[in-house]
Design a protein around this motif. Structure first.
Motif, mmCIF file in Angstrom:
data_model
loop_
_atom_site.group_PDB
_atom_site.id
_atom_site.type_symbol
_atom_site.label_atom_id
_atom_site.label_comp_id
_atom_site.label_asym_id
_atom_site.label_seq_id
_atom_site.Cartn_x
_atom_site.Cartn_y
_atom_site.Cartn_z
ATOM 1 N N TYR A 149 -30.323 -23.688 10.178
ATOM 2 C CA TYR A 149 -31.286 -22.649 10.537
ATOM 3 C C TYR A 149 -30.598 -21.604 11.419
ATOM 4 O O TYR A 149 -29.935 -21.937 12.393
ATOM 5 C CB TYR A 149 -32.452 -23.301 11.282
ATOM 6 C CG TYR A 149 -33.607 -22.398 11.624
ATOM 7 C CD1 TYR A 149 -34.223 -21.602 10.668
ATOM 8 C CD2 TYR A 149 -34.108 -22.375 12.927
ATOM 9 C CE1 TYR A 149 -35.301 -20.793 10.996
ATOM 10 C CE2 TYR A 149 -35.187 -21.576 13.262
ATOM 11 C CZ TYR A 149 -35.777 -20.781 12.290
ATOM 12 O OH TYR A 149 -36.846 -19.975 12.621
ATOM 13 N N GLY A 150 -30.776 -20.351 11.126
ATOM 14 C CA GLY A 150 -30.064 -19.301 11.852
ATOM 15 C C GLY A 150 -30.724 -18.840 13.123
ATOM 16 O O GLY A 150 -30.401 -17.761 13.639
ATOM 17 N N ARG A 151 -31.657 -19.636 13.643
ATOM 18 C CA ARG A 151 -32.370 -19.258 14.856
ATOM 19 C C ARG A 151 -32.489 -20.469 15.766
ATOM 20 O O ARG A 151 -32.228 -21.600 15.369
ATOM 21 C CB ARG A 151 -33.770 -18.725 14.516
ATOM 22 C CG ARG A 151 -33.761 -17.480 13.630
ATOM 23 C CD ARG A 151 -35.175 -17.054 13.285
ATOM 24 N NE ARG A 151 -35.203 -15.802 12.538
ATOM 25 C CZ ARG A 151 -35.106 -15.717 11.216
ATOM 26 N NH1 ARG A 151 -34.982 -16.818 10.489
ATOM 27 N NH2 ARG A 151 -35.141 -14.546 10.615
ATOM 28 N N ASP A 252 -40.948 -22.511 9.363
ATOM 29 C CA ASP A 252 -39.526 -22.192 9.361
ATOM 30 C C ASP A 252 -38.682 -23.347 8.824
ATOM 31 O O ASP A 252 -37.673 -23.137 8.156
ATOM 32 C CB ASP A 252 -39.050 -21.864 10.781
ATOM 33 C CG ASP A 252 -39.825 -20.700 11.388
ATOM 34 O OD1 ASP A 252 -39.863 -19.634 10.760
ATOM 35 O OD2 ASP A 252 -40.398 -20.880 12.481
ATOM 36 N N ARG A 278 -40.317 -17.447 4.490
ATOM 37 C CA ARG A 278 -39.500 -16.294 4.836
ATOM 38 C C ARG A 278 -38.016 -16.623 4.693
ATOM 39 O O ARG A 278 -37.600 -17.781 4.795
ATOM 40 C CB ARG A 278 -39.806 -15.812 6.246
ATOM 41 C CG ARG A 278 -39.356 -16.721 7.366
ATOM 42 C CD ARG A 278 -39.513 -16.009 8.706
ATOM 43 N NE ARG A 278 -39.183 -16.883 9.828
ATOM 44 C CZ ARG A 278 -39.032 -16.454 11.070
ATOM 45 N NH1 ARG A 278 -39.211 -15.176 11.346
ATOM 46 N NH2 ARG A 278 -38.735 -17.296 12.041
ATOM 47 N N ALA A 279 -37.231 -15.607 4.428
ATOM 48 C CA ALA A 279 -35.786 -15.782 4.278
ATOM 49 C C ALA A 279 -35.199 -16.408 5.534
ATOM 50 O O ALA A 279 -35.581 -16.069 6.654
ATOM 51 C CB ALA A 279 -35.128 -14.434 4.010
ATOM 52 N N GLY A 280 -34.287 -17.353 5.335
ATOM 53 C CA GLY A 280 -33.670 -18.051 6.456
ATOM 54 C C GLY A 280 -34.319 -19.383 6.774
ATOM 55 O O GLY A 280 -33.791 -20.143 7.590
ATOM 56 N N SER A 281 -35.455 -19.670 6.137
ATOM 57 C CA SER A 281 -36.111 -20.964 6.351
ATOM 58 C C SER A 281 -35.290 -22.087 5.717
ATOM 59 O O SER A 281 -34.433 -21.844 4.867
ATOM 60 C CB SER A 281 -37.517 -20.950 5.756
ATOM 61 O OG SER A 281 -38.317 -19.969 6.373
ATOM 62 N N VAL A 304 -29.491 -22.325 -2.141
ATOM 63 C CA VAL A 304 -30.396 -21.310 -1.600
ATOM 64 C C VAL A 304 -31.241 -20.758 -2.736
ATOM 65 O O VAL A 304 -30.727 -20.304 -3.760
ATOM 66 C CB VAL A 304 -29.610 -20.174 -0.925
ATOM 67 C CG1 VAL A 304 -30.569 -19.093 -0.413
ATOM 68 C CG2 VAL A 304 -28.772 -20.713 0.226
ATOM 69 N N GLY A 307 -34.001 -17.138 -0.829
ATOM 70 C CA GLY A 307 -33.601 -16.951 0.558
ATOM 71 C C GLY A 307 -33.830 -18.168 1.433
ATOM 72 O O GLY A 307 -33.569 -18.126 2.638
ATOM 73 N N THR A 309 -32.962 -22.146 2.317
ATOM 74 C CA THR A 309 -31.920 -23.158 2.154
ATOM 75 C C THR A 309 -32.551 -24.501 1.843
ATOM 76 O O THR A 309 -33.376 -25.011 2.620
ATOM 77 C CB THR A 309 -31.070 -23.278 3.430
ATOM 78 O OG1 THR A 309 -30.436 -22.015 3.694
ATOM 79 C CG2 THR A 309 -30.003 -24.343 3.279
#
Length: 374
Positions: A149-151, A252, A278-281, A304, A307, A309
């Motif tokens: 996850y990017g966050r 997410d 959403r993208a990045g989830s 992916v 968007g 993963t």
């Protein structure tokens, strides 16, 4: 009595005994022989086994005269040519998918015991390898999701502004799901969870997560036997799909854990539902090997889609080899200790015991498990 502990195949880093359980086994009055290098990938040196009272040797030496053979994954029958007829093989034998190997164990005169088929009863809890390994898998699923996850997971209030907490949704609240909830909460995520078994609502709440359940449909058939989830009614499936569609679009991270013994994993998330995230989830599918809960997931791979993963998790407990070996080894010791005949210095397995009946696959050159006969 001699107990042999085998080195696993190249793709299996776990080991079926640790120094702690070797000491306990020798206290029962048995000799323990460990194949050299058996614990290396679980961070256990051969010298630690020797210090605990075990002898070391190659496979031929370890198997010679052994009455009990311990393994994590059932060894290839061709590697057991030195095993004595009548020896008891104990491990996770994957009977339905490795039926040819089970037949070979039978022909070799081994009594094969599949510990993953132990019934989910109070007396067998300390022997339950599925629960001990699933517990670690649930933890690792969240850790892997966090890495992908990017966050950040927790809410952070900084001088530069606030970072919102990640929203984590767990589908399937068995052992793995409960640990995923607990781990997500520890990392600071907002956690919600769902299951077809109504009894799990209180478990979800007790961990500080939000339960997401279908309350408008009567006649739910989700309460399966032996503590497992069962089939749902068509009405419930439709209502759950509608509820999940609305909820999953706001999440997410999603962890799916749903399995039905002896059947392909139920499909919980469609490709269309993935597309709403959403993208990045990130989605981690713990049922990937059984066909997957998520459309488009690939076992052992990360892909992916839209968007999002998708992680097709396979044997996550293996990635925590030291801890998973320790738990697995204690499960096996607890089984042996429960059925140990001190006077006879042997493992006594009554034919009328429900644990023995459930896990015994072969005996006296025959396949005796009713599950394999059907």
């Amino acid at each position: 009595m001699k107990i042999a502990v085998l080195k696993e195949a190249a793709d299996e880093p776990r080991v079926a005994a640790i120094p702690e359980t070797v000491k306990k086994l020798t206290a029962l009055g048995v000799r323990v022989a460990v194949e050299r290098g058996a614990g290396a990938r679980a961070s256990i040196d051969d010298c630690e086994y020797e210090a605990a009272g075990a002898s070391l040797g190659d496979r031929t030496e370890v198997l010679k005269d052994a009455g009990i053979i311990l393994s994590v994954q059932g060894p290839a029958p061709s590697t057991l040519k030195d095993a004595a007829r009548g020896a008891i093989l104990i491990g996770a034998l994957d009977p339905t998918r490795r039926r040819d190997d089970i037949d070979a164990y039978s022909k070799a005169g081994l009594q094969a015991l599949a510990m993953e088929w132990a019934p989910r009863i109070t007396r067998a809890q300390s022997m339950d390898i599925l629960s001990s390994q699933s517990n670690l898998a649930g933890y690792k699923a969240v850790v892997d999701a966090a890495a992908a996850y990017g966050r950040a997971f927790p809410m952070m209030m900084t001088a530069a502004g606030t970072v919102s907490a990640a929203k984590l949704f767990v589908m399937g609240v068995g052992v793995a799901g409960l640990q995923a909830i607990a781990t997500g909460r520890r990392l600071g995520a907002q956690v919600s969870a769902t299951d077809v078994r109504s009894a799990t609502r209180e478990q979800i709440q007790s961990l500080g997560a939000k339960p997401v359940f279908v309350d408008s449909v009567a006649g739910i058939e989700g309460e399966g036997s032996g503590g497992y989830a069962g089939e749902m009614s068509p009405e419930y499936q439709a209502a759950q799909a509608e509820l999940v569609s609305g909820h999953i679009a706001k999440q997410d991270i999603v962890i799916t854990t749903a399995l039905i013994p002896g059947r392909p994993a139920p499909r919980l998330i469609s490709d269309a539902q993935v597309a709403t995230m959403r993208a990045g989830s990130v989605i981690v599918d713990l049922a990937a090997e059984a066909g997957g809960n998520v459309e488009g997931v690939e076992p052992g791979k990360t892909v992916v889609r839209h968007g999002v993963t998708l992680i097709g998790a396979v044997q996550l407990a293996r990635s925590l080899a030291a801890d998973s070996s320790a738990l697995f080894a204690r499960n096996l010791y607890n089984f042996i200790a429960a059925f140990w005949d001190k006077e006879g210095a042997a493992l006594a397995l009554p034919d009328d015991d429900e644990i023995v009946t459930a896990i015994r696959l072969t005996n006296d050159g025959k396949v005796v498990s009713e599950r394999l006969k059907s």
